[in-house]
Design a protein around this motif. Structure first.
Motif, mmCIF file in Angstrom:
data_model
loop_
_atom_site.group_PDB
_atom_site.id
_atom_site.type_symbol
_atom_site.label_atom_id
_atom_site.label_comp_id
_atom_site.label_asym_id
_atom_site.label_seq_id
_atom_site.Cartn_x
_atom_site.Cartn_y
_atom_site.Cartn_z
ATOM 1 N N SER A 163 8.093 -28.372 44.025
ATOM 2 C CA SER A 163 7.621 -29.632 44.951
ATOM 3 C C SER A 163 6.127 -29.962 44.175
ATOM 4 C CB SER A 163 7.492 -29.063 46.333
ATOM 5 O OG SER A 163 8.900 -28.731 46.739
ATOM 6 N N VAL A 164 6.218 -31.429 44.353
ATOM 7 C CA VAL A 164 4.566 -31.997 44.186
ATOM 8 C C VAL A 164 4.239 -32.615 45.149
ATOM 9 C CG1 VAL A 164 5.122 -31.971 41.608
ATOM 10 C CG2 VAL A 164 5.968 -33.953 42.952
ATOM 11 N N GLN A 165 2.939 -32.533 45.436
ATOM 12 C CA GLN A 165 2.100 -33.343 46.411
ATOM 13 C C GLN A 165 0.787 -33.742 45.907
ATOM 14 O OE1 GLN A 165 1.742 -30.834 49.899
ATOM 15 N NE2 GLN A 165 0.977 -29.036 48.712
ATOM 16 N N THR A 166 0.101 -34.847 46.428
ATOM 17 C CA THR A 166 -0.940 -35.181 46.199
ATOM 18 C C THR A 166 -1.963 -34.504 47.336
ATOM 19 O OG1 THR A 166 -0.824 -37.127 47.662
ATOM 20 C CG2 THR A 166 -0.285 -37.164 45.239
ATOM 21 N N ARG A 167 -3.365 -34.103 46.652
ATOM 22 C CA ARG A 167 -4.535 -33.514 47.745
ATOM 23 C C ARG A 167 -4.847 -34.641 48.782
ATOM 24 N NH1 ARG A 167 -7.762 -29.462 47.093
ATOM 25 N NH2 ARG A 167 -6.799 -28.857 45.163
ATOM 26 N N HIS A 168 -5.014 -36.011 48.346
ATOM 27 C CA HIS A 168 -5.298 -37.029 49.370
ATOM 28 C C HIS A 168 -4.035 -37.942 49.579
ATOM 29 C CE1 HIS A 168 -9.021 -35.612 46.889
ATOM 30 N NE2 HIS A 168 -9.430 -35.541 48.126
ATOM 31 N N SER A 169 -3.883 -38.194 50.782
ATOM 32 C CA SER A 169 -2.650 -39.157 51.085
ATOM 33 C C SER A 169 -3.125 -40.540 50.674
ATOM 34 C CB SER A 169 -2.280 -38.874 52.152
ATOM 35 O OG SER A 169 -3.367 -39.101 53.445
ATOM 36 N N GLY A 170 -2.145 -41.467 50.530
ATOM 37 C CA GLY A 170 -2.314 -43.052 50.808
ATOM 38 C C GLY A 170 -2.857 -43.364 49.306
ATOM 39 N N ILE A 171 -2.964 -42.429 48.195
ATOM 40 C CA ILE A 171 -3.482 -43.159 46.891
ATOM 41 C C ILE A 171 -2.264 -43.261 45.934
ATOM 42 C CG2 ILE A 171 -4.979 -42.621 44.993
ATOM 43 C CD1 ILE A 171 -6.827 -41.135 46.875
ATOM 44 N N LEU A 172 -1.620 -42.214 45.718
ATOM 45 C CA LEU A 172 -0.281 -42.280 44.922
ATOM 46 C C LEU A 172 1.013 -42.047 45.892
ATOM 47 C CD1 LEU A 172 -1.661 -40.131 42.177
ATOM 48 C CD2 LEU A 172 -1.704 -42.222 42.271
ATOM 49 N N GLU A 173 1.972 -42.545 45.061
ATOM 50 C CA GLU A 173 3.324 -42.203 45.742
ATOM 51 C C GLU A 173 4.218 -41.688 44.597
ATOM 52 O OE1 GLU A 173 7.337 -44.854 46.651
ATOM 53 O OE2 GLU A 173 5.490 -45.332 47.823
ATOM 54 N N LEU A 174 4.686 -40.159 44.868
ATOM 55 C CA LEU A 174 5.552 -39.568 44.145
ATOM 56 C C LEU A 174 6.801 -39.665 44.276
ATOM 57 C CD1 LEU A 174 3.123 -36.393 43.878
ATOM 58 C CD2 LEU A 174 3.065 -38.423 42.655
ATOM 59 N N ASN A 175 7.729 -39.912 43.388
ATOM 60 C CA ASN A 175 9.257 -39.909 43.202
ATOM 61 C C ASN A 175 10.078 -39.169 42.213
ATOM 62 O OD1 ASN A 175 11.650 -40.713 44.478
ATOM 63 N ND2 ASN A 175 11.900 -42.351 43.278
ATOM 64 N N ALA A 220 -6.752 -47.405 45.541
ATOM 65 C CA ALA A 220 -7.739 -46.890 44.432
ATOM 66 C C ALA A 220 -8.145 -45.900 44.986
ATOM 67 C CB ALA A 220 -8.697 -48.033 44.204
ATOM 68 N N GLY A 221 -8.492 -44.803 44.077
ATOM 69 C CA GLY A 221 -9.223 -43.432 44.588
ATOM 70 C C GLY A 221 -9.037 -42.316 43.613
ATOM 71 N N TYR A 222 -9.508 -41.363 43.989
ATOM 72 C CA TYR A 222 -9.378 -39.992 43.260
ATOM 73 C C TYR A 222 -8.548 -39.004 43.710
ATOM 74 C CZ TYR A 222 -13.586 -41.542 40.959
ATOM 75 O OH TYR A 222 -14.716 -42.413 40.520
#
Length: 339
Positions: free
Chosen positions: A15-27, A50-52
């Motif tokens: 599974s992959v996830q981002t540390r901060h929500s709302g910046i990237l979408e993973l599919n 935009a963001g880190y």
């Protein structure tokens, strides 16, 4: 993408996830990998804002250590603003680097350092030494880098080559200026007891901290480097005060190079502009308002530069005219005490 290995002996859910929500979408966000496997599984990454952020990997069952399996991602509003920020950065880097030389030239031309406050020089050399120790230690010493990554697993070393060059060059230029003080006319100027006391406090603080770090595990060497950076920040807050006070007591800015001030003002103003541009481009206003230290220090320096310009061109401009009209007239030196 995720790359599987032929060593896989059981079914794994990656599974992959981002540390901060709302910046990237993973599919997709989850992939089932069945043994034996030797394949590549692509993951589509779409920028939303935009963001880190950092993309993290987890597997179930935990048959391998994926602690270091992450990708840092920067999403920005505009590539044009990115390049504009880069240009601003190089301009203020050059302005700050060159800013030391008008004072050196002024001293050489006058064969005198009367009017240049020695407390300012003493604090400046200590400040840039601390700045260089922090940068060089974090940039070149692997054990300290390991300590940094232990505290910031997905972080990046916050020191660039430009930081190394600027700090060491600033030390060199300040040493040149201090050397001039031994050979040129200086009247009764000296480093005040107030400045000596401040430097002694800083020295004792760092000495005790270093002994504690060497003798115990209460402090790390990374902590010592951060303490050096705190000393640099403190010096930045106070180093201009002696010169401003000396100008006030002498009612003159003769001997204090206005070229240095204009270049410092240019560097400080552009530095703050770059921070504002980056905050907008990366949607990272928290870097300014959440931790205002860097921005506040830049603003503080610019405010002092404006005050020096006001002293030079408004309050004490007559003193410059008097010296120009009668170069042989002795200059008022005043005392260079802070208090």
């Amino acid at each position: 993408m995720i790359v599987s290995s032929t060593d896989l002996t059981q079914r794994v859910n990656a599974s992959v996830q981002t540390r901060h929500s709302g910046i990237l979408e993973l599919n997709p966000k989850s992939i089932i990998i069945n043994p034996p496997a030797n394949d590549i599984y692509p993951i589509e990454v779409t920028s939303i804002e935009a963001g880190y952020t950092t993309i993290l990997l987890s597997i179930d069952p935990a048959i391998a250590d994926v602690y270091d399996a992450f990708i840092r991602v920067t999403s920005l509003h505009s590539i044009e603003l990115y390049h504009f920020s880069e240009v601003i950065g190089w301009i203020y880097f050059v302005a700050w680097s060159v800013s030391f030389y008008p004072q050196i030239y002024e001293n050489w031309k006058r064969k005198s350092v009367v009017g240049l406050n020695f407390d300012f020089l003493a604090l400046n050399i200590i400040g840039f030494t601390m700045y260089s120790i922090f940068n060089c230690g974090l940039f070149w010493i692997p054990s300290i880098q390991d300590e940094y990554f232990e505290k910031n697993p997905t972080g990046m070393i916050p020191v660039l080559t430009q930081d190394i060059f600027f700090g060491l060059h600033a030390m060199f230029a300040t040493v040149v200026t201090i050397t001039q003080c031994f050979f040129y006319e200086r009247a009764n100027q000296r480093v005040s007891w107030t400045a000596r006391g401040i430097i002694l406090v800083f020295a004792l603080f760092l000495l005790i901290s270093t002994i504690v770090a060497a003798a115990t595990d209460k402090l790390t060497w990374l902590d010592i480097l951060y303490f050096c950076s705190y000393v640099k920040l403190a010096i930045t807050l106070i180093k201009y005060i002696p010169q401003a006070y000396m100008n006030y007591k002498r009612k003159s800015t003769v001997g204090w190079s206005i070229g240095n001030i204009f270049l410092d003002f240019t560097g400080g103003a552009l530095s703050m502009m770059q921070m504002m541009v980056n905050a907008h481009n990366y949607n990272d206003w928290q870097s300014i308002f959440g931790d205002p230290t860097k921005f506040g220090l830049g603003l503080f320096s610019v405010v002092f530069d404006i005050f020096f310009i006001f002293q030079h061109y408004v309050l004490y401009r007559q003193s410059r005219k008097d010296v120009a009209a009668d170069p042989e007239k002795p200059e008022k030196t005043g005392k260079d005490e802070i208090l």
